[in-house]
Design a protein around this motif. Structure first.
Motif, PDB file in Angstrom:
ATOM      1  N   THR A  23       0.685  -1.367  -0.246  1.00 22.97           N
ATOM      2  CA  THR A  23       0.079  -0.247   0.104  1.00 22.97           C
ATOM      3  C   THR A  23       0.778   1.362   0.333  1.00 22.97           C
ATOM      4  O   THR A  23      -0.199   2.572  -0.337  1.00 22.97           O
ATOM      5  CB  THR A  23      -0.813  -0.005   1.761  1.00 22.97           C
ATOM      6  N   LYS A  24       1.912   0.709   0.666  1.00 20.75           N
ATOM      7  CA  LYS A  24       2.864   2.624   0.581  1.00 20.75           C
ATOM      8  C   LYS A  24       2.384   3.096   1.541  1.00 20.75           C
ATOM      9  O   LYS A  24       2.547   4.259   1.997  1.00 20.75           O
ATOM     10  CB  LYS A  24       3.549   3.099  -0.818  1.00 20.75           C
ATOM     11  N   HIS A  25       1.221   3.173   2.985  1.00 20.72           N
ATOM     12  CA  HIS A  25       1.055   3.735   3.572  1.00 20.72           C
ATOM     13  C   HIS A  25       1.399   3.238   4.667  1.00 20.72           C
ATOM     14  O   HIS A  25       1.824   2.309   5.285  1.00 20.72           O
ATOM     15  CB  HIS A  25      -0.634   3.585   2.666  1.00 20.72           C
ATOM     16  N   GLU A  75      -2.625   5.225   8.194  1.00 18.42           N
ATOM     17  CA  GLU A  75      -3.484   5.197   6.719  1.00 18.42           C
ATOM     18  C   GLU A  75      -4.326   4.626   6.634  1.00 18.42           C
ATOM     19  O   GLU A  75      -5.215   4.982   5.515  1.00 18.42           O
ATOM     20  CB  GLU A  75      -2.089   5.920   6.235  1.00 18.42           C
ATOM     21  N   ALA A  76      -4.075   3.267   6.324  1.00 20.57           N
ATOM     22  CA  ALA A  76      -4.638   2.711   5.821  1.00 20.57           C
ATOM     23  C   ALA A  76      -5.802   2.567   6.840  1.00 20.57           C
ATOM     24  O   ALA A  76      -6.800   1.758   6.029  1.00 20.57           O
ATOM     25  CB  ALA A  76      -3.951   1.056   6.105  1.00 20.57           C
ATOM     26  N   SER A  86      -8.174   5.302   5.843  1.00 22.95           N
ATOM     27  CA  SER A  86      -8.746   4.763   4.481  1.00 22.95           C
ATOM     28  C   SER A  86     -10.086   3.601   4.091  1.00 22.95           C
ATOM     29  O   SER A  86     -10.626   3.848   3.214  1.00 22.95           O
ATOM     30  CB  SER A  86      -7.492   4.747   3.586  1.00 22.95           C
ATOM     31  N   SER A 102       4.864   1.582   9.198  1.00 24.92           N
ATOM     32  CA  SER A 102       5.301   2.181   8.747  1.00 24.92           C
ATOM     33  C   SER A 102       6.983   2.556   8.378  1.00 24.92           C
ATOM     34  O   SER A 102       7.557   3.701   6.933  1.00 24.92           O
ATOM     35  CB  SER A 102       5.152   3.757   9.737  1.00 24.92           C
ATOM     36  N   VAL A 131       7.649   1.078   4.848  1.00 24.28           N
ATOM     37  CA  VAL A 131       7.285   2.857   3.688  1.00 24.28           C
ATOM     38  C   VAL A 131       8.277   3.364   3.954  1.00 24.28           C
ATOM     39  O   VAL A 131       8.775   3.804   2.354  1.00 24.28           O
ATOM     40  CB  VAL A 131       6.237   3.556   4.546  1.00 24.28           C
ATOM     41  N   TRP A 134       4.809   8.873  13.546  1.00 29.98           N
ATOM     42  CA  TRP A 134       4.316   8.816  12.159  1.00 29.98           C
ATOM     43  C   TRP A 134       2.799   8.658  11.859  1.00 29.98           C
ATOM     44  O   TRP A 134       2.632   8.967  10.856  1.00 29.98           O
ATOM     45  CB  TRP A 134       4.955   6.761  11.680  1.00 29.98           C
ATOM     46  N   GLU A 170       0.616  10.984   9.267  1.00 27.98           N
ATOM     47  CA  GLU A 170      -0.275   9.594   8.311  1.00 27.98           C
ATOM     48  C   GLU A 170      -1.589  10.631   8.342  1.00 27.98           C
ATOM     49  O   GLU A 170      -2.392  10.781   7.351  1.00 27.98           O
ATOM     50  CB  GLU A 170      -0.114   8.966   8.600  1.00 27.98           C
ATOM     51  N   THR A 179      -7.413  -3.546  -1.981  1.00 28.52           N
ATOM     52  CA  THR A 179      -5.849  -3.528  -0.913  1.00 28.52           C
ATOM     53  C   THR A 179      -4.748  -4.153  -1.253  1.00 28.52           C
ATOM     54  O   THR A 179      -3.870  -3.509  -1.607  1.00 28.52           O
ATOM     55  CB  THR A 179      -6.266  -2.949   0.684  1.00 28.52           C
TER      56      THR A 179
END
Length: 423
Positions: free
Chosen positions: A80-82, A86-87, A90, A220, A223, A308, A312, A383
């Protein structure tokens, strides 16, 4: 190709694989060894002094548990690069996003307090005042992130990870009985019977082996390090190595106190170090140094996990690859957590030992919510895609872990309300 050429080819291939692993490793080893933080060292030391080698089998069980939980963060972060906060926002919306963030900040800050408790207690053994320890620690942690490079921070963190292994030679120095370790520690049983005390120690050991901050930190970190989907296999190995190392260190701490301090009531790792100094000065000194290192490792990871997550959620720049002027709120939250947590330790009469032990239990009672979010995210094909979503075995394993933790949490709550129920 003759034998020599074949051997040389295999050597080069193995060397390249090792070199690639060393480049890509980091998040898993750091998060797992940081898991042996000040609260964890106190928990393991108290476990050994209370039950001897009797709960070593339980620590071994926690190795695959820790691995399967943290391995999911590697896949989720690389795909996801999140980060985890943040995940969740979302996938589940603001309500659950804020719930998870508040959950994280509460446990992180309380745990950060315990790291400073451990560090100041360890340095007090060497007659260094707590305020000096706190100031120096915050300055060192500031220098670690000041360069604005994740790689610099990671390399310095590896040095403290290596120091965390100091407990291994300590165990050999106290000359434990191998047969006693095998007979008493490897056979599943509950020393003293199934009661509230055993509940407390089981939950404290779970809480210090798997914690919500670890999930947020490793995702995190994956990422920020820039791991890609093709790097996931190496991330899994990194996590497995870290899981093995954290359990090995925990077992050796239990062996030290279980050998030398068995039957002695230990309330903190600092107290254990002082008592050990009276028996073997080198062992006691090593334990004190290890306690400081454990608190420092925990502090650098926990403070970053919160920073982090804040970045986010609020959309701030949130990377160790950014300098302070480029990500001011990220670094402000980082230092704010450190300063306020350190200040608690300086409050006269604060129940520091009680805080240290109960933080582990608080962490494990809040852990199921974090794990449920993680499992749901790993089952979202949109996802994760078909290749990286959880398979049937992973779902069964992780669901079982959550179920066991919920059962233990419930039993502990019942035992606290009705203390005579399990006697």
């Amino acid at each position: 190709m003759n034998f020599i050429d074949s051997l040389y080819y295999k050597y080069r291939k193995a060397f390249k694989a090792l070199k690639l692993f060393l480049i890509l490793s980091g998040p898993g080893i750091i998060v797992m060894l940081a898991d042996n933080d000040a609260g964890g060292i106190t928990t393991y030391a108290a476990t050994g002094s209370k039950y001897g080698y009797g709960l070593i089998w339980f620590l071994i069980i926690l190795l695959p548990v820790a691995y399967y939980v943290q391995e999911m963060t590697v896949r989720l972060g690389a795909v996801t690069k999140h980060g985890h906060a943040e995940a969740i926002f979302s996938a589940f919306g603001p309500f659950w996003g804020w719930f998870s963030l508040v959950d994280l900040i509460l446990t992180d800050w309380l745990t950060l307090v315990t790291e400073f408790i451990g560090m100041t207690a360890a340095m007090s053994i060497f007659h260094i005042p707590p305020i000096i320890t706190i100031i120096v620690v915050i300055m060192i942690m500031g220098l670690m992130v000041w360069q604005g490079r994740y790689w610099t921070w990671e390399k310095i963190s590896f040095l403290f990870c290596a120091l965390n292994l100091i407990y291994i030679p300590c165990a050999f120095m106290v000359h434990p009985s191998v047969s006693s370790i095998l007979n008493q520690g490897m056979i599943p049983h509950f020393p003293g019977g199934f009661n509230n005390e055993i509940f407390f120690f089981l939950m404290a050991n779970i809480g210090t082996t798997i914690a919500p901050w670890m999930i947020f930190f490793q995702q995190s970190s994956v990422v920020d390090k820039g791991l890609q989907e093709k790097d996931i296999p190496w991330g899994k190995i990194d996590t497995l190595v870290g899981s093995a190392m954290t359990v090995i260190v925990a077992i050796f701490i239990v062996i030290v106190t279980g050998t030398v301090l068995n039957g002695i009531n230990i309330e903190s790792a600092a107290q254990a170090a002082q008592k050990l100094m009276g028996i073997n000065n080198y062992v006691g000194t090593f334990v004190a140094i290890g306690l400081f290192d454990a608190g420092f490792l925990g502090a650098i990871c926990i403070s970053l996990a919160s920073s982090w997550a804040f970045g986010e959620v609020f959309g701030w720049a949130h990377s160790l690859n950014r300098k302070v002027k480029e990500a001011p709120w990220f670094y402000f939250s980082y230092f704010f957590a450190l300063v306020t947590a350190g200040a608690v330790v300086l409050i006269p009469g604060a129940p520091l030992v009680l805080i240290t032990l109960f933080v582990q239990v608080i962490a494990v009672t809040l852990l199921p919510a974090a794990l449920v979010f993680l499992i749901l995210l790993l089952n979202d094909e949109k996802t994760m895609g078909k290749k990286y979503k959880n398979n049937l075995f992973q779902n069964i394993t992780c669901t079982t872990i959550v179920a066991v933790i919920i059962v233990l949490s419930t039993l502990y709550g019942v035992s606290a309300l009705f203390p005579n129920l399990f006697k």
